[in-house]
Design a protein around this motif. Structure first.
Motif, short mmCIF file in Angstrom:
data_model
loop_
_atom_site.label_atom_id
_atom_site.label_comp_id
_atom_site.label_asym_id
_atom_site.label_seq_id
_atom_site.Cartn_x
_atom_site.Cartn_y
_atom_site.Cartn_z
N UNK A 25 0.84 -1.20 0.00
CA UNK A 25 0.00 0.00 0.00
C UNK A 25 0.88 1.25 0.00
N UNK A 26 2.07 1.14 -0.52
CA UNK A 26 3.00 2.27 -0.58
C UNK A 26 4.21 2.01 0.29
N UNK A 27 5.25 2.72 0.00
CA UNK A 27 6.50 2.54 0.72
C UNK A 27 6.34 2.86 2.21
N UNK A 28 6.75 1.92 3.03
CA UNK A 28 6.72 2.04 4.49
C UNK A 28 5.31 2.24 5.05
N UNK A 29 4.32 1.80 4.31
CA UNK A 29 2.94 1.87 4.78
C UNK A 29 2.41 0.45 4.91
N UNK A 30 1.40 0.31 5.75
CA UNK A 30 0.78 -0.98 5.91
C UNK A 30 -0.68 -0.81 6.31
N UNK A 31 -1.40 -1.91 6.20
CA UNK A 31 -2.78 -1.99 6.63
C UNK A 31 -2.83 -3.05 7.72
N UNK A 32 -3.40 -2.72 8.86
CA UNK A 32 -3.55 -3.70 9.94
C UNK A 32 -4.90 -4.38 9.79
N UNK A 33 -4.87 -5.71 9.70
CA UNK A 33 -6.10 -6.47 9.50
C UNK A 33 -6.15 -7.59 10.53
N UNK A 34 -7.26 -7.67 11.30
CA UNK A 34 -7.39 -8.79 12.24
C UNK A 34 -7.74 -10.06 11.48
N UNK A 35 -7.03 -11.14 11.78
CA UNK A 35 -7.30 -12.45 11.18
C UNK A 35 -7.65 -13.40 12.32
N UNK A 36 -8.51 -14.33 12.03
CA UNK A 36 -8.98 -15.29 13.02
C UNK A 36 -8.57 -16.68 12.56
N UNK A 37 -7.74 -17.33 13.37
CA UNK A 37 -7.13 -18.59 12.97
C UNK A 37 -7.52 -19.73 13.90
N UNK A 38 -7.62 -20.91 13.30
CA UNK A 38 -7.86 -22.15 14.03
C UNK A 38 -6.61 -23.00 13.84
N UNK A 39 -6.01 -23.44 14.94
CA UNK A 39 -4.77 -24.21 14.86
C UNK A 39 -4.91 -25.48 15.71
N UNK A 40 -4.00 -26.43 15.50
CA UNK A 40 -3.98 -27.60 16.39
C UNK A 40 -3.71 -27.17 17.83
N UNK A 41 -4.13 -27.98 18.77
CA UNK A 41 -4.03 -27.60 20.19
C UNK A 41 -2.60 -27.43 20.67
N UNK A 42 -1.63 -28.04 19.99
CA UNK A 42 -0.24 -27.92 20.46
C UNK A 42 0.43 -26.62 20.00
N UNK A 43 -0.23 -25.81 19.18
CA UNK A 43 0.36 -24.54 18.73
C UNK A 43 0.42 -23.54 19.88
N UNK A 44 1.54 -22.81 19.95
CA UNK A 44 1.66 -21.70 20.88
C UNK A 44 1.76 -20.41 20.05
N UNK A 45 1.93 -19.28 20.71
CA UNK A 45 1.94 -18.00 19.99
C UNK A 45 3.09 -17.92 18.98
N UNK A 46 4.22 -18.50 19.28
CA UNK A 46 5.35 -18.48 18.34
C UNK A 46 5.02 -19.25 17.07
N UNK A 47 4.36 -20.40 17.22
CA UNK A 47 3.95 -21.18 16.06
C UNK A 47 2.96 -20.40 15.19
N UNK A 48 2.06 -19.68 15.84
CA UNK A 48 1.07 -18.88 15.10
C UNK A 48 1.76 -17.74 14.36
N UNK A 49 2.73 -17.09 14.99
CA UNK A 49 3.47 -16.02 14.33
C UNK A 49 4.20 -16.55 13.10
#
Length: 98
Positions: free
Chosen positions: A14-38
């Motif tokens: 969306x242009x140099x050094x610009x971004x759009x923040x978008x919330x995403x909703x994810x379903x993961x296996x139960x063994x995932x932690x925040x690092x895995x999601x990142x």
């Protein structure tokens, strides 16, 4: 049993050094932690690629299944994600015909 996450992602193009923040909703296996999601989010199409996987994420939090289902509905209404899906679909079809 699965885990559910709300991740606010930085999307680029969306242009140099610009971004759009978008919330995403994810379903993961139960063994995932925040690092895995990142790590997962950093590989998603359109997400900002910068200095490592953390540059793709603004916020992350575990949520309930009800919040996940509600969030998925709002994702379908998000104009930025609609445009991104259309672009990726077009890109895929173009590769198939080439």
């Amino acid at each position: 049993m699965d885990k559910y996450w709300k991740v606010v992602c930085y999307y680029g193009h969306v242009g140099s050094r610009n971004e759009v923040s978008v919330p995403r909703f994810l379903k993961t296996p139960c063994h995932f932690n925040s690092i895995d999601v990142i790590d997962l989010v950093s590989t998603m199409p359109g997400v900002k690629k910068g200095k490592g996987p953390l540059s793709a994420v603004r916020a992350i939090e575990p949520i309930s299944e009800a919040a996940y289902l509600s969030g998925k509905e709002t994702e379908h209404e998000n104009l930025y994600l609609k445009k991104l899906r259309t672009f990726n679909l077009y890109k895929t079809k173009t590769k198939e015909t080439a």
